[in-house]
Write a protein that holds these residues in place. Structure first.
Motif, mmCIF file in Angstrom:
data_model
loop_
_atom_site.group_PDB
_atom_site.id
_atom_site.type_symbol
_atom_site.label_atom_id
_atom_site.label_comp_id
_atom_site.label_asym_id
_atom_site.label_seq_id
_atom_site.Cartn_x
_atom_site.Cartn_y
_atom_site.Cartn_z
ATOM 1 N N ASP A 37 46.655 50.611 9.036
ATOM 2 C CA ASP A 37 45.433 50.875 8.283
ATOM 3 C C ASP A 37 45.324 52.346 7.886
ATOM 4 O O ASP A 37 45.439 53.236 8.738
ATOM 5 N N SER B 57 45.146 58.155 8.850
ATOM 6 C CA SER B 57 45.189 57.914 10.300
ATOM 7 C C SER B 57 46.231 58.811 10.968
ATOM 8 O O SER B 57 46.028 59.287 12.096
ATOM 9 N N LYS C 221 49.810 45.727 19.253
ATOM 10 C CA LYS C 221 48.706 46.690 19.181
ATOM 11 C C LYS C 221 48.675 47.577 20.427
ATOM 12 O O LYS C 221 48.473 48.796 20.340
ATOM 13 N N HIS D 164 49.360 51.776 20.723
ATOM 14 C CA HIS D 164 48.416 52.691 21.367
ATOM 15 C C HIS D 164 49.061 53.447 22.527
ATOM 16 O O HIS D 164 48.801 54.632 22.721
ATOM 17 N N PRO E 4 46.206 56.041 20.083
ATOM 18 C CA PRO E 4 45.125 55.112 19.758
ATOM 19 C C PRO E 4 44.515 55.306 18.384
ATOM 20 O O PRO E 4 43.660 54.505 17.976
ATOM 21 N N TRP E 5 44.922 56.336 17.649
ATOM 22 C CA TRP E 5 44.322 56.573 16.337
ATOM 23 C C TRP E 5 45.121 55.965 15.204
ATOM 24 O O TRP E 5 44.769 56.120 14.041
ATOM 25 N N ASN F 216 45.896 52.448 13.919
ATOM 26 C CA ASN F 216 45.547 51.039 14.053
ATOM 27 C C ASN F 216 46.356 50.183 13.089
ATOM 28 O O ASN F 216 46.764 50.656 12.022
ATOM 29 N N SER F 217 46.535 48.936 13.460
ATOM 30 C CA SER F 217 47.287 48.017 12.607
ATOM 31 C C SER F 217 46.501 46.737 12.409
ATOM 32 O O SER F 217 45.773 46.293 13.298
ATOM 33 N N SER F 218 46.637 46.157 11.232
ATOM 34 C CA SER F 218 46.115 44.822 10.953
ATOM 35 C C SER F 218 47.309 43.884 10.889
ATOM 36 O O SER F 218 48.293 44.181 10.198
ATOM 37 N N LYS G 247 40.920 43.561 7.730
ATOM 38 C CA LYS G 247 41.018 45.010 7.958
ATOM 39 C C LYS G 247 39.648 45.586 8.274
ATOM 40 O O LYS G 247 38.637 45.088 7.770
ATOM 41 N N ASN H 199 42.084 47.073 11.715
ATOM 42 C CA ASN H 199 42.436 46.700 13.091
ATOM 43 C C ASN H 199 42.237 45.202 13.328
ATOM 44 O O ASN H 199 41.779 44.783 14.385
#
Length: 422
Positions: A11, A16, A128, A132, A137-138, A140-142, A160, A162
């Motif tokens: 994302d 990011s 996921k 992380h 942790p910054w 994110n993936s969908s 979307k 995350n």
């Protein structure tokens, strides 16, 4: 139809990545620009910035008006590529990555013993968690999971940021009806107008359209491919072959005078030549396109003997440069393309140069020896720049322009740091 594809989409990747690398940007609106200029545009925006209406292509000056507190940062392509490889490794620790499609997209083929819905969802959660833990942790993936890769890509877009969505065969096609036509992968602005002309105005009517109608709307087999993909069928990729390698650059004010612009052309040529050799190709044409500051455009192409030699390409660049009109006119943009590519292993060298030397009883070195020496020099330069960066050694024509035309990341092309890094 079994679930067979898992698609990972990072994302707002560039934004990011900046929040990952620069902690003070976390939770704040961020816009990423290729150059720090108000006339430039955002190539990425964080979700905090998107909430203010900022999106890819928004002019920097407009972004500041839409969101007065936005942080505009200059893109760092080399850092994004390094981070990308770490993300691929994190996904690979959970399931094999079948193919990397772009800097922020990749897909995984699901083995036959891992196709139960609960199993695929657990794999997605594992991915996921791995991102992380192994990266941060910054980022994110969908993730989308579906009977084919095309549907998995659509699923990754539908929840979307995350997000996680599984599309089963029994969900089709109704689950897609919430999308707009332009949301469909492969439907751009021009294609949307063509679909309208064929009576297709929304995704529901697209899904209901027959295979022949879609073939007619696309004017090619791509319509048939979409018809099959919408119904969950796996469609093999169409093999593509590289036909050209090129670069373009919008010149900063200090690089617009002819002498400085000429050096930029040489840098672009050396970058393209290195990519050419990296792919094992030879170029049979060289073209240059110029856009002048005060308006007007000029382009020219020359045919050349198949080559990947750095010095030969530099001479071609200088030859084309001398052919341009308005010799004193400052430039706004320079583009160059090495075209008509052939694989180096399929090329038969010309015999004419050697025959001319023999017939004229020339005393100079045979052509093949001269070629071998130039090839050895070019190969040595590539090894040095691969290890120490492009500015460590380069042909003199690019002197004064090595900081210009930095690495860029285009859709579908991830720069190889060994080739692209400056």
């Amino acid at each position: 139809m079994d679930l067979s594809a898992l698609f990972v989409d990072f994302d707002a990747y560039f934004a990011s990545a900046e929040q990952h690398m620069q902690p003070f940007l976390r939770g704040k609106p961020v816009g990423v620009a290729p150059v720090m200029a108000e006339s430039s545009c955002c190539i990425a925006a964080s979700y905090e910035a998107k909430a203010h209406g900022i999106k890819t292509g928004t002019r920097v000056s407009d972004a500041r008006k839409l969101c007065p507190g936005i942080h505009i940062v200059e893109a760092q392509p080399a850092r994004y590529v390094e981070l990308h490889h770490r993300l691929v490794a994190a996904v690979e620790s959970c399931i094999h990555v079948e193919a990397v499609l772009s800097i922020d997209e990749m897909w995984c083929w699901l083995p036959y013993n891992l196709r139960e819905t609960e199993t695929t969802v657990q794999i997605a959660h594992n991915i996921k968690a791995a991102i992380h833990e192994q990266v941060g942790p910054w980022i994110n993936s969908s993730i989308g999971i579906a009977p084919n890769r095309w549907l998995a890509k659509m699923a990754s877009k539908m929840r979307k940021p995350n997000g996680l969505l599984v599309i089963q065969a029994c969900d089709l096609p109704e689950i897609l009806h919430e999308l707009e036509l332009r949301d469909m992968h492969g439907v751009g602005r021009a294609m949307e107008l063509r679909l309208h002309a064929h009576g297709i105005h929304d995704v529901r009517s697209l899904c209901l359209a027959g295979r022949r109608k879609l073939h007619t709307a696309w004017g090619s087999i791509e319509g048939d491919r979409l018809w099959l993909q919408l119904r969950g069928h796996e469609v093999p990729d169409v093999e593509t072959e590289r036909h050209s390698v090129g670069h373009s650059h919008v010149l900063a004010p200090e690089k617009r005078p002819p002498a400085e612009a000429h050096a930029v052309l040489h840098k672009l040529t050396q970058k393209a030549g290195q990519r050419l050799r990296h792919h094992g190709m030879l170029a049979c044409s060289f073209s240059v396109s110029l856009r002048y500051l005060r308006g007007g455009h000029w382009a020219e192409e020359i045919r050349i003997e198949a080559t990947d030699d750095a010095l030969t390409l530099a001479r071609c660049a200088s030859r084309l440069w001398k052919m341009r009109p308005h010799q004193a006119e400052p430039m706004l943009k320079i583009s160059m393309v090495l075209g008509r590519l052939i694989h180096a292993g399929n090329y038969t060298p010309s015999l004419f140069t050697q025959l001319v030397q023999e017939n004229m009883a020339l005393e100079e070195e045979p052509a093949e020896k001269d070629d071998a020496r130039r090839h050895a020099v070019t190969e040595a330069m590539d090894k040095i720049t691969s290890k120490f960066g492009r500015q460590s050694v380069y042909l003199g024509g690019a002197h004064g322009a090595m900081e210009a035309a930095p690495m860029r990341i285009s859709f579908g092309h991830i720069p190889d740091l060994d080739v692209e890094a400056d």
